[in-house]
Design a protein around this motif. Structure first.
Motif, PDB file in Angstrom:
ATOM      1  N   GLY A  31      39.582  17.093  55.960  1.00 28.73           N
ATOM      2  CA  GLY A  31      39.153  18.432  56.370  1.00 28.73           C
ATOM      3  C   GLY A  31      38.952  19.353  55.167  1.00 28.73           C
ATOM      4  O   GLY A  31      38.009  20.152  55.134  1.00 28.73           O
ATOM      5  N   ARG A  32      39.813  19.239  54.167  1.00 23.75           N
ATOM      6  CA  ARG A  32      39.650  20.064  52.955  1.00 23.75           C
ATOM      7  C   ARG A  32      38.406  19.617  52.169  1.00 23.75           C
ATOM      8  O   ARG A  32      37.664  20.438  51.636  1.00 23.75           O
ATOM      9  N   ALA A  33      38.193  18.295  52.131  1.00 23.25           N
ATOM     10  CA  ALA A  33      36.979  17.780  51.464  1.00 23.25           C
ATOM     11  C   ALA A  33      35.729  18.252  52.208  1.00 23.25           C
ATOM     12  O   ALA A  33      34.709  18.588  51.593  1.00 23.25           O
ATOM     13  N   LEU A  34      35.828  18.307  53.530  1.00 24.30           N
ATOM     14  CA  LEU A  34      34.703  18.797  54.342  1.00 24.30           C
ATOM     15  C   LEU A  34      34.414  20.266  53.994  1.00 24.30           C
ATOM     16  O   LEU A  34      33.256  20.670  53.849  1.00 24.30           O
ATOM     17  N   ALA A  35      35.487  21.048  53.857  1.00 17.33           N
ATOM     18  CA  ALA A  35      35.317  22.477  53.525  1.00 17.33           C
ATOM     19  C   ALA A  35      34.572  22.630  52.196  1.00 17.33           C
ATOM     20  O   ALA A  35      33.621  23.412  52.075  1.00 17.33           O
ATOM     21  N   SER A  36      34.985  21.858  51.192  1.00 10.98           N
ATOM     22  CA  SER A  36      34.316  21.928  49.884  1.00 10.98           C
ATOM     23  C   SER A  36      32.861  21.480  49.990  1.00 10.98           C
ATOM     24  O   SER A  36      31.972  22.082  49.392  1.00 10.98           O
ATOM     25  N   THR A  37      32.645  20.419  50.749  1.00  8.37           N
ATOM     26  CA  THR A  37      31.278  19.889  50.906  1.00  8.37           C
ATOM     27  C   THR A  37      30.395  20.928  51.583  1.00  8.37           C
ATOM     28  O   THR A  37      29.230  21.118  51.206  1.00  8.37           O
ATOM     29  N   TYR A  38      30.970  21.642  52.557  1.00  7.15           N
ATOM     30  CA  TYR A  38      30.201  22.659  53.288  1.00  7.15           C
ATOM     31  C   TYR A  38      29.822  23.819  52.371  1.00  7.15           C
ATOM     32  O   TYR A  38      28.681  24.282  52.367  1.00  7.15           O
ATOM     33  N   VAL A  39      30.782  24.286  51.592  1.00 11.72           N
ATOM     34  CA  VAL A  39      30.503  25.417  50.686  1.00 11.72           C
ATOM     35  C   VAL A  39      29.503  24.988  49.606  1.00 11.72           C
ATOM     36  O   VAL A  39      28.594  25.749  49.252  1.00 11.72           O
ATOM     37  N   LEU A  40      29.654  23.753  49.111  1.00  7.55           N
ATOM     38  CA  LEU A  40      28.700  23.266  48.100  1.00  7.55           C
ATOM     39  C   LEU A  40      27.301  23.106  48.708  1.00  7.55           C
ATOM     40  O   LEU A  40      26.296  23.398  48.048  1.00  7.55           O
ATOM     41  N   LEU A  96      36.271  28.475  53.517  1.00  7.47           N
ATOM     42  CA  LEU A  96      36.375  29.198  52.239  1.00  7.47           C
ATOM     43  C   LEU A  96      37.782  29.084  51.666  1.00  7.47           C
ATOM     44  O   LEU A  96      37.962  29.002  50.452  1.00  7.47           O
ATOM     45  N   ARG A  97      38.784  29.053  52.531  1.00  4.20           N
ATOM     46  CA  ARG A  97      40.172  28.948  52.069  1.00  4.20           C
ATOM     47  C   ARG A  97      40.441  27.560  51.475  1.00  4.20           C
ATOM     48  O   ARG A  97      41.101  27.429  50.449  1.00  4.20           O
ATOM     49  N   ASP A  98      39.927  26.526  52.103  1.00  2.99           N
ATOM     50  CA  ASP A  98      40.259  25.154  51.695  1.00  2.99           C
ATOM     51  C   ASP A  98      39.334  24.585  50.620  1.00  2.99           C
ATOM     52  O   ASP A  98      39.621  23.542  50.047  1.00  2.99           O
ATOM     53  N   SER A  99      38.209  25.239  50.372  1.00  2.00           N
ATOM     54  CA  SER A  99      37.205  24.691  49.461  1.00  2.00           C
ATOM     55  C   SER A  99      37.639  24.811  48.004  1.00  2.00           C
ATOM     56  O   SER A  99      38.160  25.851  47.586  1.00  2.00           O
ATOM     57  N   VAL A 100      37.391  23.767  47.224  1.00  2.00           N
ATOM     58  CA  VAL A 100      37.582  23.876  45.770  1.00  2.00           C
ATOM     59  C   VAL A 100      36.315  24.436  45.116  1.00  2.00           C
ATOM     60  O   VAL A 100      36.313  24.740  43.935  1.00  2.00           O
ATOM     61  N   VAL A 101      35.238  24.546  45.896  1.00  2.00           N
ATOM     62  CA  VAL A 101      33.992  25.139  45.403  1.00  2.00           C
ATOM     63  C   VAL A 101      34.018  26.627  45.734  1.00  2.00           C
ATOM     64  O   VAL A 101      34.234  27.003  46.886  1.00  2.00           O
ATOM     65  N   GLU A 102      33.799  27.436  44.705  1.00  2.00           N
ATOM     66  CA  GLU A 102      33.819  28.887  44.919  1.00  2.00           C
ATOM     67  C   GLU A 102      32.510  29.327  45.581  1.00  2.00           C
ATOM     68  O   GLU A 102      31.421  28.912  45.170  1.00  2.00           O
ATOM     69  N   ASP A 103      32.631  30.153  46.608  1.00  2.00           N
ATOM     70  CA  ASP A 103      31.454  30.728  47.244  1.00  2.00           C
ATOM     71  C   ASP A 103      30.921  31.850  46.348  1.00  2.00           C
ATOM     72  O   ASP A 103      31.699  32.573  45.739  1.00  2.00           O
ATOM     73  N   VAL A 104      29.613  31.956  46.235  1.00  2.00           N
ATOM     74  CA  VAL A 104      29.037  33.030  45.408  1.00  2.00           C
ATOM     75  C   VAL A 104      27.999  33.788  46.233  1.00  2.00           C
ATOM     76  O   VAL A 104      27.340  33.216  47.097  1.00  2.00           O
ATOM     77  N   ASN A 105      27.865  35.078  45.949  1.00  2.00           N
ATOM     78  CA  ASN A 105      26.912  35.911  46.673  1.00  2.00           C
ATOM     79  C   ASN A 105      25.652  36.167  45.861  1.00  2.00           C
ATOM     80  O   ASN A 105      24.749  36.848  46.317  1.00  2.00           O
ATOM     81  N   ALA A 125      34.697  15.735  43.746  1.00  2.80           N
ATOM     82  CA  ALA A 125      35.076  14.330  43.518  1.00  2.80           C
ATOM     83  C   ALA A 125      36.569  14.227  43.217  1.00  2.80           C
ATOM     84  O   ALA A 125      37.265  13.357  43.757  1.00  2.80           O
ATOM     85  N   ASP A 126      37.087  15.137  42.384  1.00  3.56           N
ATOM     86  CA  ASP A 126      38.521  15.113  42.057  1.00  3.56           C
ATOM     87  C   ASP A 126      39.382  15.400  43.289  1.00  3.56           C
ATOM     88  O   ASP A 126      40.431  14.791  43.479  1.00  3.56           O
ATOM     89  N   GLN A 127      38.932  16.345  44.099  1.00  2.32           N
ATOM     90  CA  GLN A 127      39.678  16.657  45.329  1.00  2.32           C
ATOM     91  C   GLN A 127      39.749  15.404  46.226  1.00  2.32           C
ATOM     92  O   GLN A 127      40.787  15.119  46.827  1.00  2.32           O
ATOM     93  N   MET A 128      38.661  14.653  46.281  1.00  4.94           N
ATOM     94  CA  MET A 128      38.614  13.467  47.152  1.00  4.94           C
ATOM     95  C   MET A 128      39.461  12.318  46.613  1.00  4.94           C
ATOM     96  O   MET A 128      39.993  11.522  47.388  1.00  4.94           O
ATOM     97  N   ARG A 129      39.580  12.233  45.269  1.00  2.00           N
ATOM     98  CA  ARG A 129      40.333  11.132  44.654  1.00  2.00           C
ATOM     99  C   ARG A 129      41.774  11.075  45.186  1.00  2.00           C
ATOM    100  O   ARG A 129      42.288   9.992  45.472  1.00  2.00           O
ATOM    101  N   ASP A 130      42.412  12.231  45.343  1.00  2.00           N
ATOM    102  CA  ASP A 130      43.793  12.273  45.856  1.00  2.00           C
ATOM    103  C   ASP A 130      43.868  11.716  47.279  1.00  2.00           C
ATOM    104  O   ASP A 130      44.837  11.056  47.653  1.00  2.00           O
ATOM    105  N   ILE A 131      42.854  12.028  48.070  1.00  2.00           N
ATOM    106  CA  ILE A 131      42.875  11.586  49.472  1.00  2.00           C
ATOM    107  C   ILE A 131      42.637  10.074  49.552  1.00  2.00           C
ATOM    108  O   ILE A 131      43.218   9.394  50.395  1.00  2.00           O
TER     109      ILE A 131
END
Ligand SMILES: [Fe+2]
Length: 167
Positions: A31-40, A96-105, A125-131
């Protein structure tokens, strides 16, 4: 309203050799990887729209391929979470809370765009390695395989973006 229309599916019972508690932990990680993927996905799409300059076509085309891949990946990750018996996360606040990718405006110049996206891909990729490590030790080979494949895609994306930024 018929009960069929009122049905909600949150947790689904799953008979599996993978321990239920570990399955829930792996699902939370996905789910956290999904959050990052979504923001990216969202950031890549925004840069795709706003890129200008001599590298316009290269970056516009590359980000087109990449945002489409990210959109499919979001779906694959969410459906893997369902297959593990857990609800797929919803709500942009949580993403936005779980993403390792920062949202930008706002968007930087083209060099800033490709460097930022490359960094973001490697962070995901690093976030996914732990999982992957957790899924492997729990015997959840499919989740480990899915995330391993995503790591390969993110590393390749970072290579292509960084190659554009080289002078
Ligand atoms: Fe487009």
């Amino acid at each position: 309203m018929s009960s069929a229309l009122k049905a909600r599916s949150e947790s689904i019972p799953v008979e599996s050799k993978v321990d239920a508690k570990k399955r829930a932990e792996i699902a939370a990680g996905i789910g956290r990887a999904l959050a990052s993927t979504y923001v990216l996905y969202h950031k890549t799409h925004g840069f795709h729209w706003n890129v200008t300059g001599p590298l316009f076509y290269s970056v516009h085309k590359l980000t087109d391929d990449q945002y489409q891949d990210l959109a499919e990946a979001v779906d694959d990750l969410a459906e893997r979470i369902r297959a593990l018996g857990e609800p797929a996360p919803m709500g942009l606040d949580g993403y936005l809370r779980d993403s390792v990718v920062e949202d930008v405006n706002d968007f930087p110049d083209v060099e800033g765009m490709v460097k930022q996206l490359a960094r973001d891909h490697l962070a995901v990729a690093d976030q996914m390695r732990d999982i992957v490590a957790r899924a492997d030790s729990a015997g959840d080979v499919y989740s480990a395989d899915l995330l391993t494949a995503r790591i390969g895609v993110h590393e390749e994306a970072a290579w292509m973006l960084n190659a554009i930024a080289l002078k």
